[in-house]
Motif scaffolding. Sequence first.
Motif, mmCIF file in Angstrom:
data_model
loop_
_atom_site.group_PDB
_atom_site.id
_atom_site.type_symbol
_atom_site.label_atom_id
_atom_site.label_comp_id
_atom_site.label_asym_id
_atom_site.label_seq_id
_atom_site.Cartn_x
_atom_site.Cartn_y
_atom_site.Cartn_z
ATOM 1 N N MET A 10 15.020 2.571 1.625
ATOM 2 C CA MET A 10 14.227 2.911 0.451
ATOM 3 C C MET A 10 13.811 1.660 -0.310
ATOM 4 O O MET A 10 12.643 1.516 -0.714
ATOM 5 C CB MET A 10 15.020 3.835 -0.477
ATOM 6 C CG MET A 10 15.120 5.271 -0.008
ATOM 7 S SD MET A 10 13.553 6.180 -0.133
ATOM 8 C CE MET A 10 13.343 6.262 -1.901
ATOM 9 N N MET A 11 14.734 0.726 -0.488
ATOM 10 C CA MET A 11 14.422 -0.495 -1.229
ATOM 11 C C MET A 11 13.370 -1.339 -0.512
ATOM 12 O O MET A 11 12.448 -1.864 -1.145
ATOM 13 C CB MET A 11 15.701 -1.308 -1.461
ATOM 14 C CG MET A 11 16.615 -0.730 -2.511
ATOM 15 S SD MET A 11 17.970 -1.867 -2.969
ATOM 16 C CE MET A 11 18.862 -1.949 -1.429
ATOM 17 N N ALA A 15 9.731 -2.212 -1.923
ATOM 18 C CA ALA A 15 9.430 -3.631 -2.100
ATOM 19 C C ALA A 15 8.185 -4.037 -1.331
ATOM 20 O O ALA A 15 7.421 -4.898 -1.778
ATOM 21 C CB ALA A 15 10.625 -4.468 -1.656
ATOM 22 N N SER A 16 7.963 -3.418 -0.170
ATOM 23 C CA SER A 16 6.806 -3.777 0.653
ATOM 24 C C SER A 16 5.489 -3.446 -0.032
ATOM 25 O O SER A 16 4.441 -3.981 0.323
ATOM 26 C CB SER A 16 6.876 -3.061 2.005
ATOM 27 O OG SER A 16 6.648 -1.664 1.859
ATOM 28 N N HIS A 17 5.519 -2.550 -1.020
ATOM 29 C CA HIS A 17 4.295 -2.167 -1.731
ATOM 30 C C HIS A 17 4.114 -2.942 -3.037
ATOM 31 O O HIS A 17 3.107 -2.768 -3.712
ATOM 32 C CB HIS A 17 4.316 -0.668 -2.026
ATOM 33 C CG HIS A 17 4.096 0.172 -0.816
ATOM 34 N ND1 HIS A 17 5.054 0.350 0.157
ATOM 35 C CD2 HIS A 17 3.005 0.882 -0.403
ATOM 36 C CE1 HIS A 17 4.580 1.133 1.097
ATOM 37 N NE2 HIS A 17 3.354 1.467 0.790
ATOM 38 N N ARG A 18 5.073 -3.787 -3.359
ATOM 39 C CA ARG A 18 4.961 -4.542 -4.613
ATOM 40 C C ARG A 18 5.031 -6.049 -4.405
ATOM 41 O O ARG A 18 4.224 -6.809 -4.955
ATOM 42 C CB ARG A 18 6.083 -4.094 -5.567
ATOM 43 C CG ARG A 18 6.122 -4.861 -6.882
ATOM 44 C CD ARG A 18 4.806 -4.746 -7.623
ATOM 45 N NE ARG A 18 4.791 -5.541 -8.839
ATOM 46 C CZ ARG A 18 3.692 -5.866 -9.496
ATOM 47 N NH1 ARG A 18 2.510 -5.458 -9.069
ATOM 48 N NH2 ARG A 18 3.763 -6.585 -10.594
ATOM 49 N N ALA A 40 -5.028 -2.823 8.361
ATOM 50 C CA ALA A 40 -4.417 -2.327 9.594
ATOM 51 C C ALA A 40 -2.953 -2.754 9.688
ATOM 52 O O ALA A 40 -2.070 -1.943 10.002
ATOM 53 C CB ALA A 40 -5.197 -2.832 10.801
ATOM 54 N N LEU A 41 -2.694 -4.036 9.392
ATOM 55 C CA LEU A 41 -1.323 -4.544 9.455
ATOM 56 C C LEU A 41 -0.428 -3.852 8.440
ATOM 57 O O LEU A 41 0.702 -3.439 8.755
ATOM 58 C CB LEU A 41 -1.326 -6.057 9.212
ATOM 59 C CG LEU A 41 0.051 -6.750 9.201
ATOM 60 C CD1 LEU A 41 0.708 -6.630 10.560
ATOM 61 C CD2 LEU A 41 -0.098 -8.224 8.801
ATOM 62 N N PHE A 42 -0.928 -3.709 7.215
ATOM 63 C CA PHE A 42 -0.139 -3.071 6.158
ATOM 64 C C PHE A 42 0.131 -1.606 6.490
ATOM 65 O O PHE A 42 1.227 -1.094 6.242
ATOM 66 C CB PHE A 42 -0.873 -3.187 4.825
ATOM 67 C CG PHE A 42 -0.121 -2.606 3.664
ATOM 68 C CD1 PHE A 42 0.938 -3.306 3.094
ATOM 69 C CD2 PHE A 42 -0.460 -1.373 3.146
ATOM 70 C CE1 PHE A 42 1.646 -2.779 2.029
ATOM 71 C CE2 PHE A 42 0.242 -0.837 2.078
ATOM 72 C CZ PHE A 42 1.292 -1.538 1.513
ATOM 73 N N SER A 43 -0.872 -0.919 7.054
ATOM 74 C CA SER A 43 -0.713 0.493 7.403
ATOM 75 C C SER A 43 0.361 0.669 8.475
ATOM 76 O O SER A 43 1.193 1.586 8.395
ATOM 77 C CB SER A 43 -2.039 1.076 7.896
ATOM 78 O OG SER A 43 -3.022 1.017 6.877
ATOM 79 N N ILE A 44 0.342 -0.194 9.500
ATOM 80 C CA ILE A 44 1.345 -0.110 10.568
ATOM 81 C C ILE A 44 2.738 -0.371 10.012
ATOM 82 O O ILE A 44 3.694 0.366 10.295
ATOM 83 C CB ILE A 44 1.009 -1.107 11.696
ATOM 84 C CG1 ILE A 44 -0.291 -0.685 12.401
ATOM 85 C CG2 ILE A 44 2.156 -1.194 12.695
ATOM 86 C CD1 ILE A 44 -0.809 -1.718 13.380
ATOM 87 N N LEU A 48 5.893 2.352 9.836
ATOM 88 C CA LEU A 48 7.195 2.098 10.464
ATOM 89 C C LEU A 48 8.327 2.155 9.435
ATOM 90 O O LEU A 48 9.399 2.731 9.695
ATOM 91 C CB LEU A 48 7.175 0.733 11.153
ATOM 92 C CG LEU A 48 6.267 0.626 12.384
ATOM 93 C CD1 LEU A 48 6.243 -0.800 12.909
ATOM 94 C CD2 LEU A 48 6.707 1.590 13.481
ATOM 95 N N LEU A 49 8.090 1.578 8.253
ATOM 96 C CA LEU A 49 9.108 1.636 7.203
ATOM 97 C C LEU A 49 9.329 3.067 6.717
ATOM 98 O O LEU A 49 10.465 3.471 6.449
ATOM 99 C CB LEU A 49 8.702 0.741 6.027
ATOM 100 C CG LEU A 49 8.890 -0.764 6.225
ATOM 101 C CD1 LEU A 49 8.260 -1.538 5.071
ATOM 102 C CD2 LEU A 49 10.381 -1.113 6.344
#
Length: 226
Positions: A10-11, A15-18, A40-44, A48-49
């Motif tokens: 969850m963390m 964190a990946s979005h901020r 594309a990279l961020f979506s993949i 996965l996360l």
Amino acid sequence: MGWIEFGLAMMLFMASHRIPSALGVKDSLIERLGSRGYTALFSIASTLLLLWVIWAAGRAPFVPLWDQTPAARWAVNLVMPVVIALSAFGVGAPNPFAFEGRSTGFDPDHPGIAGVTRQPLLWALALWSLAHLWANGDLAHVILFGTFAGFSLLGMKLVERRRARMMGHDWDRLSAQTALVPFAAMFTGKWRPQSGPSLVRLTIAVIAWAAVFHLHEWVIGVMPNP
């Protein structure tokens, strides 16, 4: 260990979005990969996360809070086509109001998906979270879907505020035929669709829905039938 893995997943997802924006990593990657490459990279990475978070919630200790009902399972199956349609029509569409949209090619007189809602992907996340929250009444999944619901609803306010600040005086002109709440612009007479939906995006939505439905048991471990 189940709770530790769930908390860590969850963390990292949050964190990946901020963190990329806060540390300037996002701008650096966009400069190297281009806007589409970064998206594309961020979506993949996000997908996965997200899968890891869902799997980790399933492995966390089971603490029941309420029982699942047939109505809740029906709600998920009725909401998911809407969720996937909002995602398919929102990602990469001309929509300067949303983080998943394109700032180029937007016509305020023909706003497209922004006429339905300025934040299609965040509404998709909110509907997905709330429907699954009702259908999954154990503690880990309540934390999971409750957090995502709050994240998406709060995110709408933050994104709207940030985009309004960036657009300045252009906000009123560009948003004249749009609304945040889905279909509110149409019901209030601010917007009338002047053409049908994109057949390409509609096809993508149908294929994506079929894939999610049929792969759900294999990926998540639960058959989604009502």
